[in-house]
Design a protein around this motif. Structure first.
Motif: not given
Length: 288
Positions: A120-122, A144-147, A152-158, A210-212
């Protein structure tokens, strides 16, 4: 009485068949041999040795610090505990992003040294090229997409992703690009259910959420979250199916109290020497 036959190992074709039949795919994370054995006996379809091990097992505050060697060690332990479920190895941060050659070399290690069925890669972007290269080398890839915790840092956190039309469109484009690059499965994390529903309609490959929301082809949860092993707050999408931390805390507390009071070990927990051997030992010691 003979032992029951081991379940047949699942294949990517089985996942496709489940998707076509509308049969939900069950995926969990695991990080060691005992957990793998439980996942096997519970009949899950896929086991992910996630880089979440950095936080759940190794005590880091993010997934970023975990190394290839650490992930390989954990993945080998899980492999030894599995027969039927497909095993997915998470390529850690820094092990595939720089070039196609690096991505393929790392993926090959997870297959050769740890026995992974998929890696798996993100993210999208340049990761699409890495996915294409790994798939072209004959190794099935989970996108793997979404969060995506590694970024996470560049996405503004979790926090949830794809909550605006523009962000959701970019996420859908990344997912489609990963499919076109040859990904066999897609994980989508922390995304509004409405976006997930629109995405799943446009994908041919199995989608694990997962949370989707509930419109994915399957679900994955982190081992320590679903079993209630860790303390502290959890993500909104986590459902705790047990309180193993509470049970463990009570058990260890009882053990500590019994040791301190002298109640443990009791005679039933103690080995005994035959009386004649004890007498002989005492005579031998006395003769020294």
């Amino acid at each position: 009485m003979s032992a029951p036959a081991a379940a047949r190992p699942l294949t990517l074709g089985d996942l496709a068949a489940k998707k076509d039949a509308g049969e939900p795919i069950v995926m969990v994370t695991a990080y060691d041999h005992p957990s793998a054995r439980i996942a096997e006996d519970a009949g899950v379809d896929m086991v992910l040795v996630g880089d979440s091990a950095a936080m759940t097992v190794l005590g880091h505050s993010s997934t970023v610090p975990v190394t290839i060697d650490e992930m390989l060690m954990l993945t080998r332990a899980v492999r030894r505990g599995l027969s039927a479920p497909l095993l997915v190895g998470d390529l850690p941060f820094g092990s595939y992003e720089a070039s196609d050659e690096l991505a393929v070399a790392t993926a090959q290690r997870f297959v050769k040294e740890a026995g992974c069925d998929l890696v798996k890669i993100e993210r999208g972007g340049t990761t699409v090229d890495r996915a294409r290269a790994i798939a072209a080398a004959g190794i099935p890839v989970v996108g793997h997409v979404g969060l995506t915790p590694q970024s996470a840092t560049s996405l503004g956190g979790y926090r949830a992703q794809g909550r605006t039309a523009d962000a959701a469109l970019a996420l859908i484009d990344d997912a489609l690009a990963l499919q076109d690059a040859g990904c066999a499965v897609l994980v989508i994390e922390a995304v509004p259910a409405e976006v997930t529903a629109l995405l799943v309609q446009r994908l041919r490959i199995p989608v694990i959420g997962i949370g989707a929301g509930a419109d994915t082809d399957g679900q994955v949860l982190v081992w320590h979250d679903l079993l209630g092993i860790t303390d502290g707050p959890t993500a909104k999408f986590v459902k705790r199916y047990a309180d193993l931390r509470g049970a463990a805390l009570a058990a260890v507390g009882d053990y500590a109290r019994e040791v301190r009071s002298g109640a443990y070990p009791a005679p039933e927990h103690t080995y005994a020497m035959p009386a004649e051997e004890l007498t002989r030992l005492e005579d031998l010691l006395a003769a020294r």
